[in-house]
Design a protein around this motif. Sequence first.
Motif, PDB file in Angstrom:
ATOM      1  N   TRP A   4       1.179  -0.740   0.098  1.00  0.00           N
ATOM      2  CA  TRP A   4      -0.091   0.160   0.120  1.00  0.00           C
ATOM      3  C   TRP A   4       0.718   1.191  -0.101  1.00  0.00           C
ATOM      4  O   TRP A   4       2.086   1.459   0.453  1.00  0.00           O
ATOM      5  CB  TRP A   4      -0.841  -0.325   1.410  1.00  0.00           C
ATOM      6  CG  TRP A   4      -2.415  -1.342   1.478  1.00  0.00           C
ATOM      7  CD1 TRP A   4      -1.630  -2.398   1.849  1.00  0.00           C
ATOM      8  CD2 TRP A   4      -3.588  -0.794   0.720  1.00  0.00           C
ATOM      9  NE1 TRP A   4      -2.576  -3.173   1.447  1.00  0.00           N
ATOM     10  CE2 TRP A   4      -3.648  -2.321   0.829  1.00  0.00           C
ATOM     11  CE3 TRP A   4      -3.890  -0.296  -0.278  1.00  0.00           C
ATOM     12  CZ2 TRP A   4      -5.207  -3.225   0.688  1.00  0.00           C
ATOM     13  CZ3 TRP A   4      -5.265  -0.457  -0.890  1.00  0.00           C
ATOM     14  CH2 TRP A   4      -5.531  -1.951  -0.637  1.00  0.00           C
ATOM     15  N   THR A   5       0.517   2.385  -0.595  1.00  0.00           N
ATOM     16  CA  THR A   5       1.435   3.933  -0.624  1.00  0.00           C
ATOM     17  C   THR A   5       1.075   4.055   0.789  1.00  0.00           C
ATOM     18  O   THR A   5       1.735   5.095   1.155  1.00  0.00           O
ATOM     19  CB  THR A   5       0.515   4.695  -1.641  1.00  0.00           C
ATOM     20  OG1 THR A   5      -0.759   5.102  -0.996  1.00  0.00           O
ATOM     21  CG2 THR A   5       0.524   4.118  -3.173  1.00  0.00           C
ATOM     22  N   ASP A   6       0.175   4.169   1.978  1.00  0.00           N
ATOM     23  CA  ASP A   6       0.233   4.542   3.271  1.00  0.00           C
ATOM     24  C   ASP A   6      -0.592   3.538   3.924  1.00  0.00           C
ATOM     25  O   ASP A   6      -1.026   2.052   3.640  1.00  0.00           O
ATOM     26  CB  ASP A   6      -1.092   5.717   3.027  1.00  0.00           C
ATOM     27  CG  ASP A   6      -1.037   6.553   3.944  1.00  0.00           C
ATOM     28  OD1 ASP A   6      -0.659   5.933   5.046  1.00  0.00           O
ATOM     29  OD2 ASP A   6      -1.959   8.028   3.705  1.00  0.00           O
ATOM     30  N   ALA A  13      -5.071   5.522   1.321  1.00  0.00           N
ATOM     31  CA  ALA A  13      -4.642   4.236   1.525  1.00  0.00           C
ATOM     32  C   ALA A  13      -4.828   3.883  -0.985  1.00  0.00           C
ATOM     33  O   ALA A  13      -5.903   3.670  -1.271  1.00  0.00           O
ATOM     34  CB  ALA A  13      -4.459   3.196   1.609  1.00  0.00           C
ATOM     35  N   LYS A  14      -4.040   3.659  -1.507  1.00  0.00           N
ATOM     36  CA  LYS A  14      -3.901   3.071  -3.099  1.00  0.00           C
ATOM     37  C   LYS A  14      -3.247   1.809  -2.915  1.00  0.00           C
ATOM     38  O   LYS A  14      -2.175   1.545  -2.205  1.00  0.00           O
ATOM     39  CB  LYS A  14      -3.265   3.709  -3.917  1.00  0.00           C
ATOM     40  CG  LYS A  14      -4.549   5.023  -4.045  1.00  0.00           C
ATOM     41  CD  LYS A  14      -3.705   5.944  -5.476  1.00  0.00           C
ATOM     42  CE  LYS A  14      -4.602   7.394  -5.615  1.00  0.00           C
ATOM     43  NZ  LYS A  14      -4.307   8.193  -6.112  1.00  0.00           N
ATOM     44  N   GLU A  16      -0.366   0.319  -4.099  1.00  0.00           N
ATOM     45  CA  GLU A  16       0.852   0.417  -4.738  1.00  0.00           C
ATOM     46  C   GLU A  16       1.404  -1.095  -5.909  1.00  0.00           C
ATOM     47  O   GLU A  16       1.275  -0.163  -7.258  1.00  0.00           O
ATOM     48  CB  GLU A  16       2.024   0.798  -4.264  1.00  0.00           C
ATOM     49  CG  GLU A  16       3.073   1.337  -4.426  1.00  0.00           C
ATOM     50  CD  GLU A  16       3.850   2.000  -4.304  1.00  0.00           C
ATOM     51  OE1 GLU A  16       5.217   2.331  -4.716  1.00  0.00           O
ATOM     52  OE2 GLU A  16       4.024   1.951  -2.743  1.00  0.00           O
ATOM     53  N   ASN A  29       1.914   2.568 -10.754  1.00  0.00           N
ATOM     54  CA  ASN A  29       3.163   3.551 -11.722  1.00  0.00           C
ATOM     55  C   ASN A  29       3.100   3.144 -12.784  1.00  0.00           C
ATOM     56  O   ASN A  29       4.183   3.725 -13.247  1.00  0.00           O
ATOM     57  CB  ASN A  29       4.984   3.244 -10.568  1.00  0.00           C
ATOM     58  CG  ASN A  29       4.422   4.339  -9.855  1.00  0.00           C
ATOM     59  OD1 ASN A  29       3.085   5.538  -9.396  1.00  0.00           O
ATOM     60  ND2 ASN A  29       4.453   3.433  -7.594  1.00  0.00           N
TER      61      ASN A  29
END
Length: 50
Positions: A4-6, A13-14, A16, A29
């Motif tokens: 997760w991004t967070d 949160a996204k 990742e 990305n």
Amino acid sequence: MVLWTDDPFSSYAKAEKVYVDGALVWDLNDRTVQPVMDFELGQPGAGDAK
């Protein structure tokens, strides 16, 4: 496994990166590792990973 991004419990949160059986199936990305959605099929220019 999901990275997760967070904090995973945060609404911001996204995902990742997502791995299934050790294979990378989603990368936030890198559009070449994102599946084409049914909604995008048939749309001009949509779903093009180039």
